[in-house]
Design an enzyme around this catalytic site. Structure first.
Site, short mmCIF file in Angstrom:
data_model
loop_
_atom_site.label_atom_id
_atom_site.label_comp_id
_atom_site.label_asym_id
_atom_site.label_seq_id
_atom_site.Cartn_x
_atom_site.Cartn_y
_atom_site.Cartn_z
N ASP A 460 -15.81 -14.04 -1.43
CA ASP A 460 -17.05 -14.77 -1.57
C ASP A 460 -17.30 -15.58 -0.29
O ASP A 460 -16.38 -16.21 0.25
CB ASP A 460 -16.94 -15.71 -2.78
CG ASP A 460 -18.23 -16.44 -3.06
OD1 ASP A 460 -19.25 -15.79 -3.31
OD2 ASP A 460 -18.20 -17.70 -3.05
N GLU A 497 -18.79 -11.19 1.75
CA GLU A 497 -20.11 -11.64 2.19
C GLU A 497 -19.99 -12.20 3.61
O GLU A 497 -19.42 -13.27 3.80
CB GLU A 497 -20.64 -12.71 1.25
CG GLU A 497 -20.92 -12.23 -0.16
CD GLU A 497 -21.45 -13.34 -1.04
OE1 GLU A 497 -22.56 -13.20 -1.56
OE2 GLU A 497 -20.75 -14.36 -1.20
#
Length: 847
Positions: A460, A497
């Site tokens: 993340d 990400e």
């Protein structure tokens, strides 16, 4: 002018000999580090009071290497520790610290707190080689890094046990008898926090098991907590990262609404070990070619009460309420803080399975159930990816739910210039660039890979990590071997990400793990380029109706469509920066909102997707964007066409669970806390696809209610079994086509540039991709894919195929879709005929 604020920390102690001082230092001022073992320094009547001891500091300048290591401090002044006071450094680090500037006569000019991560990394560098947390065999050992603590004790239920400090590493440890196994424990850490000497009772950051809701750690041996068959687990064959197809799934979504799962097991790990609708469908997807299931956070997070009895679910018969009503969301938001649902991006313990997904959250049962889930997925033919969130914690400082910061205050989190914790990730940002936070990340990932046989990790907000840190994770995984560790770490996927924002943006503090920076590493990053070109607009548009190639723009020729098509063509190559398009442009020369579109060096660097848990589902995005009169049959076709840009591209294919079934969240664009109702994943088509479940929750969606209300009220937008089954069938066909030929996984820029072309004359709204399969595919000489996103038949011609014999791909020739079966190829002219809103794949026999 007097500047004394002890609530801030604007001085940075970057190594044992140097403080970085905000602003220029003065040769006429006297500088010192004031420290108080009693933590009683206060500012009163214009000066400092308390039990003050001093480390003398002399003005200097940051060296070039120091500026390189701390780029955000490069314009700071420097203060050097007096060599005669160097022996006081470790003592001072266990005390309250204040950096001071005084006039030659002793008048106070400046007093500020001190940031200490740099000096801790320097002084206690050997700690990075320590084994932390629960270790040992017959005799258990517990170790915790707490270099600034005065005292650390082990609280073993009601027994207090002294721990020994290693002065070289700052690690406190204790070894006990075998009877300790199975018992709960916490640490009592006496340390200076926020200028006050406190004793914190805190769990172990390296916990392997915890009590319900994470209040206490549990000392266990992982090798003794296993489901039946764990030692004989046979994994599906490994898949190269650029050949993987990944299905993003939330544990609770998977079974919470599935009546074929026993009620006590819905929403839990155990649902993956049975034969409910969801598991049957996952087995079917694996048979079609799906390779991995990506699980949203399954580590221990803070935002769901882990005991089912402690939760409160929404009241009322939500299904009976009007499709465009505000009432459903009102019921859901009223209980959101205490219900069973959250995405889980709120870490509490990084290396413990989440307890709310276990039938019994108390202790080690969650470990066995988690492993059972992994085995169930592996037995279904699927490898398992974990979504990990090392970039922030649920809480920091002395707040409830803070773990790291109550052991080593001011170290594990990234601090801003004034000492405040950065929160650009919407929570308290961690600082993986600090050595021991970076070590925690690597150690945790390795534990998941070895002890739980996890096959991949999705990071993340990976752009908030260092590139060097992610490469360290990759090296640690690559070092794992089946003979020694029971896992081939080289087969473990790594992606995340790669967004560039916040206090670290533009490599402000270090070289980030962002899209372009990771090119060539094989660590994948999500490509927003393909996503936005297919869907249209971007996730933050005020108007959700902005169209893309897959949502109606194909019928509006012009510069916007041309740019979208270039973005998609580059996306089909794996978003390669150096791939040259027919126009002569390299991928890096195609514009994506003014930035280079192509950034990858190899297709392993790219994860392609058109929807994910963030933002509206693909079906919902198309509901906003497609012309209102679009029939359900054509909506299915555009859903399939959009997904085809992912499944038939080079690089990793990433799919949001349910998109193959037209999954809707009733237009909710951020369903992280929207309960089971808006997040339903419905395996039985008779239940619909989730559209028309009421207006989405007011927070984050209210501005779009005027757009959403008429759509939700339209019964024509609620998918029936015919539509859902058709979408699922087309998805399966695309998966089977992806894995029918190695040409969809060419693996390198050289092979892709040589074998993948876009040869047809430009027809707005139609993209033609040719793959040369000569010598790599035993059946076919070439494969041609035509994406016709327009509302009319498309007839692209490829001069180089004139005189050749091409047929519809066997999968599509046998398709239940009568429309795609009408696709044709005229060998005389090399012209394809592809129906409206259709992706057709043609093969040329040979080899």
């Amino acid at each position: 002018m007097l500047d004394a604020d002890l609530t801030k920390a604007t001085a940075h102690w970057i190594d044992r000999a140097t403080l970085a001082w905000r602003g220029a230092t003065s040769s006429s001022s006297r500088y010192a580090l004031a420290y108080s073992p009693k933590a009683d320094i206060e500012f009163e009547a214009g000066d400092l009071t308390g039990d003050i001891h001093l480390i003398r500091l002399a003005p200097g300048a940051l060296t070039g290497p120091q500026q390189d290591k701390w780029p955000h401090l490069k314009d700071y002044g420097a203060l050097t520790v007096d060599p005669e006071d160097a022996g006081l450094v470790k003592t001072a680090l266990q005390a309250q610290l204040v950096a001071t500037e005084r006039t030659p006569s002793g008048g106070l000019l400046t007093a500020t707190g001190v940031q200490i991560p740099g000096v801790l990394d320097d002084v206690y560098a050997p700690a990075t080689s320590s084994r932390l947390g629960p270790t040992g065999g017959a005799l258990p050992t517990l170790s915790v890094w707490a270099p600034t603590a005065r005292k650390v004790e082990l609280k073993l239920q009601h027994e207090i046990v002294r721990m020994r400090r290693d002065d070289t590493t700052g690690v406190w440890s204790v070894t006990g008898p075998p009877s300790w196994y199975g018992r709960y424990y916490t640490y009592l850490v006496t340390v200076v926090a926020a200028g006050t000497l406190v004793t914190n009772e805190v769990t172990d950051p390296y916990s392997l098991s915890v009590s319900a809701d994470g209040g206490r750690s549990q000392l266990i041996r992982l090798d003794s907590v296993k489901p039946p068959g764990w030692d004989d687990l046979v994994k599906p064959p490994p898949v190269r990262q650029d050949r993987a197809s990944i299905y993003e799934l939330h544990v609770r979504d998977f079974s919470a609404s599935d009546p074929t799962v026993p009620a006590a097991e819905r929403g839990t790990y155990r649902a993956f070990t049975g034969d409910g609708h969801g598991m049957r469908e996952l087995r079917r997807l694996a048979a079609d070619g799906l390779t991995h299931v990506h699980l949203l956070p399954v580590f221990d997070f803070a935002t769901v009460p882990e005991r089912r009895a402690d939760r409160t679910e929404p009241a009322g018969d939500l299904a009976s309420m009007p499709a465009d009503s505000e009432r459903q969301q009102a019921h859901v938001t009223a209980t959101a803080a205490g219900d069973s649902f959250n995405w889980g991006y709120d870490p509490l313990h990084y290396t413990v399975p989440e307890g709310s997904y276990a039938t019994d959250p108390e202790g080690s049962g969650r470990v066995a159930e988690f492993r059972g889930m992994v085995k169930g997925l592996n037995d279904a033919g699927l490898r398992v990816v974990m979504d990990v969130v090392y970039n922030h914690t649920h809480a920091a400082g002395q707040a409830e739910g803070s773990v790291l910061d109550r052991i080593v205050p001011g170290y594990y989190h990234r601090l801003l210039a004034d000492g405040a914790v950065a929160d650009s990730t919407c929570c308290a940002n961690t600082a993986p660039e600090h050595a021991m936070m970076g070590k925690l990340v690597v150690d945790s990932v390795v534990t998941w890979a070895k002890a739980y046989k996890i096959d991949g990790f999705r990071f993340d907000l990976m752009g908030h990590h260092q590139k060097a840190g992610m490469l360290a994770v990759r090296r640690a995984l690559d070092a794992l071997t089946p003979a020694r560790d029971g896992v081939d770490g080289r087969a473990v996927l790594l992606y995340g990400e790669g967004w560039n924002f916040g206090e670290v943006a533009g490599d402000a503090r270090f070289v980030q793990a962002t899209q372009g920076n990771l090119a060539g590493t094989g660590i994948g990053t999500f490509s927003d380029r393909l996503r936005d070109a297919v869907r249209g607009g971007g996730p933050f548009d005020a108007d959700p109706g902005v169209r893309g190639f897959g949502s109606g723009l194909a019928d509006s020729p012009g510069p916007e469509l041309a740019n979208a098509e270039e973005l998609i063509m580059i996306g089909l190559t794996g978003n390669l920066r150096d791939y040259v398009l027919p126009s002569g442009k390299k991928g890096s020369e195609v514009s994506y909102n003014g930035s280079p579109a192509g950034y990858a060096a190899t297709p392993r660097d790219t994860v392609s997707y058109v929807d994910a848990h963030d933002n509206e589902t693909l079906y919902d995005a198309l509901a906003y964007k497609l012309p209102p009169a679009t029939s359900m049959a054509d909506r299915v076709r555009m859903q399939s066409l959009s997904l085809a840009t992912v499944l038939l591209s080079q690089g990793t294919a990433f799919l949001h669970a349910g998109s193959e079934r037209l999954r809707s969240k009733s237009l909710d664009r951020n369903s992280y806390d929207s309960g089971d109702w808006f997040n339903r994943l419905l395996w039985d088509c008779a239940q619909g696809n989730g559209f028309g479940a009421g207006l989405p929750p007011k927070p984050g969606n209210e501005a779009r209610w005027p757009y959403a209300r008429p759509l939700l009220a339209d019964p024509a937008l609620r998918a029936d079994c015919a539509a859902i089954n058709a979408a699922r069938a087309r998805f399966g066909e695309l998966l089977r086509i992806r894995y029918s030929s190695p040409a969809f996984g060419l693996g390198s820029l050289a092979e892709i540039q040589d074998r993948l072309t876009f040869p047809a004359a430009a027809i707005p709204g139609v993209i033609t991709m040719c793959l040369d399969a000569t010598g790599i595919d035993p059946r076919w000489k070439s494969i041609t894919v035509v994406f016709n996103a327009t509302s009319r038949s498309g007839q692209p011609a490829v001069a180089g195929l004139a005189g050749a014999s091409l047929t519809l791909h066997p999968v599509q020739a046998a398709s239940g879709d009568a429309v795609v079966r009408r696709s044709a190829f005229d060998g005389t002219t090399g012209t394809f005929t592809v129906p409206a809103r259709t992706v057709s794949v043609f093969v040329r026999p040979g080899n």
